[in-house]
Scaffold this motif. Structure first.
Motif, mmCIF file in Angstrom:
data_model
loop_
_atom_site.group_PDB
_atom_site.id
_atom_site.type_symbol
_atom_site.label_atom_id
_atom_site.label_comp_id
_atom_site.label_asym_id
_atom_site.label_seq_id
_atom_site.Cartn_x
_atom_site.Cartn_y
_atom_site.Cartn_z
ATOM 1 N N SER A 84 -15.979 -15.818 -16.163
ATOM 2 C CA SER A 84 -16.557 -15.622 -17.493
ATOM 3 C C SER A 84 -15.835 -16.463 -18.536
ATOM 4 N N LEU A 85 -14.511 -16.495 -18.476
ATOM 5 C CA LEU A 85 -13.740 -17.291 -19.433
ATOM 6 C C LEU A 85 -14.040 -18.778 -19.261
ATOM 7 N N ILE A 86 -14.106 -19.233 -18.028
ATOM 8 C CA ILE A 86 -14.419 -20.643 -17.769
ATOM 9 C C ILE A 86 -15.802 -20.982 -18.324
ATOM 10 N N ASP A 87 -16.777 -20.108 -18.074
ATOM 11 C CA ASP A 87 -18.142 -20.356 -18.547
ATOM 12 C C ASP A 87 -18.205 -20.389 -20.080
ATOM 13 N N GLN A 88 -17.506 -19.446 -20.734
ATOM 14 C CA GLN A 88 -17.508 -19.410 -22.198
ATOM 15 C C GLN A 88 -16.901 -20.686 -22.780
ATOM 16 N N ILE A 89 -15.768 -21.078 -22.225
ATOM 17 C CA ILE A 89 -15.062 -22.245 -22.770
ATOM 18 C C ILE A 89 -15.833 -23.527 -22.478
ATOM 19 N N ARG A 90 -16.422 -23.616 -21.306
ATOM 20 C CA ARG A 90 -17.215 -24.810 -20.978
ATOM 21 C C ARG A 90 -18.456 -24.909 -21.864
ATOM 22 N N LEU A 91 -19.066 -23.784 -22.201
ATOM 23 C CA LEU A 91 -20.199 -23.800 -23.123
ATOM 24 C C LEU A 91 -19.764 -24.383 -24.461
ATOM 25 N N PHE A 92 -18.646 -23.884 -24.969
ATOM 26 C CA PHE A 92 -18.121 -24.401 -26.234
ATOM 27 C C PHE A 92 -17.828 -25.895 -26.121
ATOM 28 N N GLN A 93 -17.171 -26.279 -25.050
ATOM 29 C CA GLN A 93 -16.754 -27.669 -24.853
ATOM 30 C C GLN A 93 -17.965 -28.603 -24.786
ATOM 31 N N SER A 94 -19.019 -28.185 -24.110
ATOM 32 C CA SER A 94 -20.195 -29.036 -23.974
ATOM 33 C C SER A 94 -20.910 -29.225 -25.311
ATOM 34 N N ILE A 95 -20.962 -28.164 -26.116
ATOM 35 C CA ILE A 95 -21.614 -28.270 -27.422
ATOM 36 C C ILE A 95 -20.762 -29.112 -28.372
ATOM 37 N N ALA A 96 -19.447 -28.931 -28.308
ATOM 38 C CA ALA A 96 -18.553 -29.749 -29.130
ATOM 39 C C ALA A 96 -18.734 -31.228 -28.806
ATOM 40 N N SER A 97 -18.852 -31.528 -27.530
ATOM 41 C CA SER A 97 -19.027 -32.919 -27.106
ATOM 42 C C SER A 97 -20.302 -33.519 -27.689
ATOM 43 N N LYS A 98 -21.351 -32.736 -27.772
ATOM 44 C CA LYS A 98 -22.612 -33.215 -28.343
ATOM 45 C C LYS A 98 -22.461 -33.584 -29.817
#
Length: 249
Positions: A84-98
């Motif tokens: 869950s933590l990995i998924d939450q952080i990766r979601l944030f990271q992917s949107i930040a990258s955009k």
């Protein structure tokens, strides 16, 4: 008096209406990324504000528990919490990258933050996630906590955090929110609290004792009803100057 270079951070993207008025006073922000609050739209909106104001943005993962706003310890298998933590952080990271932004830091939220501060097993889980998946990211955590110990043992970059709008117990833990004195709502009271921590390097606990403290970042909570008043009071103490570089970050 020489201005202080000390970061001010705030928990944002939690579905409130004050992100835009708080952001100009911050050096960094912690954005809810789906555990206790937040989804793609709110993450994106908060990141746009952070980019506009030059504020460092970090992920604010939590126990996956929107019903209790992440403020209750959830009994769940370690592997599920880790994913869950990995998924939450990766979601944030992917949107930040955009948005052309890099994730600056990770700061656990609520019950997860408080548990990892005192429980070596939870601290180990969080720091292992960072080492294995987000190696160059800073960790915001309490001074003298299990999280800080675990992070330093792994070579993770640590920013020790103090709270401007929360009272402390004698063991450095935050006063439980069920206590009516847990949260500081008055700007003047928050200013006095921060003044002790910043200038005298000590925390006045709820029972009146003092604990030594060192920190690199000061947090206020965006859901504090008087968040803007508290933030302006802190900003004034620090002579209207927040850090553009957190230990070379």
């Amino acid at each position: 008096m020489k201005p202080l270079h000390l970061d001010i951070n705030c928990d944002l993207g939690e579905g409130l209406s004050n992100d835009a008025v708080l952001m100009p006073f911050l050096g960094s922000c912690n954005i809810a990324c789906g555990g206790h609050a937040g989804e793609e739209k709110t993450i994106s909106e908060t990141l746009i504000l952070a980019k506009k104001h030059g504020v460092k943005a970090g992920a604010h993962p939590s126990f996956p528990d929107k019903a209790n706003f992440g403020r209750k310890i959830i009994d769940m298998p370690e592997a599920e919490l880790e994913q869950s933590l990995i998924d939450q952080i990766r979601l944030f990271q992917s949107i930040a990258s955009k948005h052309g932004l890099q994730m600056h830091h990770i700061k656990p939220h609520g019950a997860l933050y408080n548990l990892a501060a005192r429980d070596p097993k939870t601290a180990e889980l969080i720091t292992s996630v960072i080492v294995e998946h987000f190696r160059e990211t800073w960790l915001y955590c309490p001074p003298f906590s299990e999280m800080e110990k675990s992070a330093r043992s792994k070579g993770i970059k640590v920013a020790r955090e103090i709270f401007a709008d929360r009272n402390y117990n004698a063991d450095y833990s935050l006063v439980e929110r069920s206590n009516p004195e847990a949260t500081i709502h008055d700007g003047g009271e928050a200013a006095a609290h921060v003044r002790e921590m910043v200038f005298n390097h000590r925390i006045k606990t709820l029972n009146g004792d003092y604990l030594p403290i060192e920190a690199e970042t000061i947090c206020i909570h965006g859901d504090n009803p008087n968040a803007l008043e508290v933030l302006k009071s802190i900003h004034k103490i620090l002579h209207h100057e927040t850090s553009q570089d957190l230990q070379g970050a």
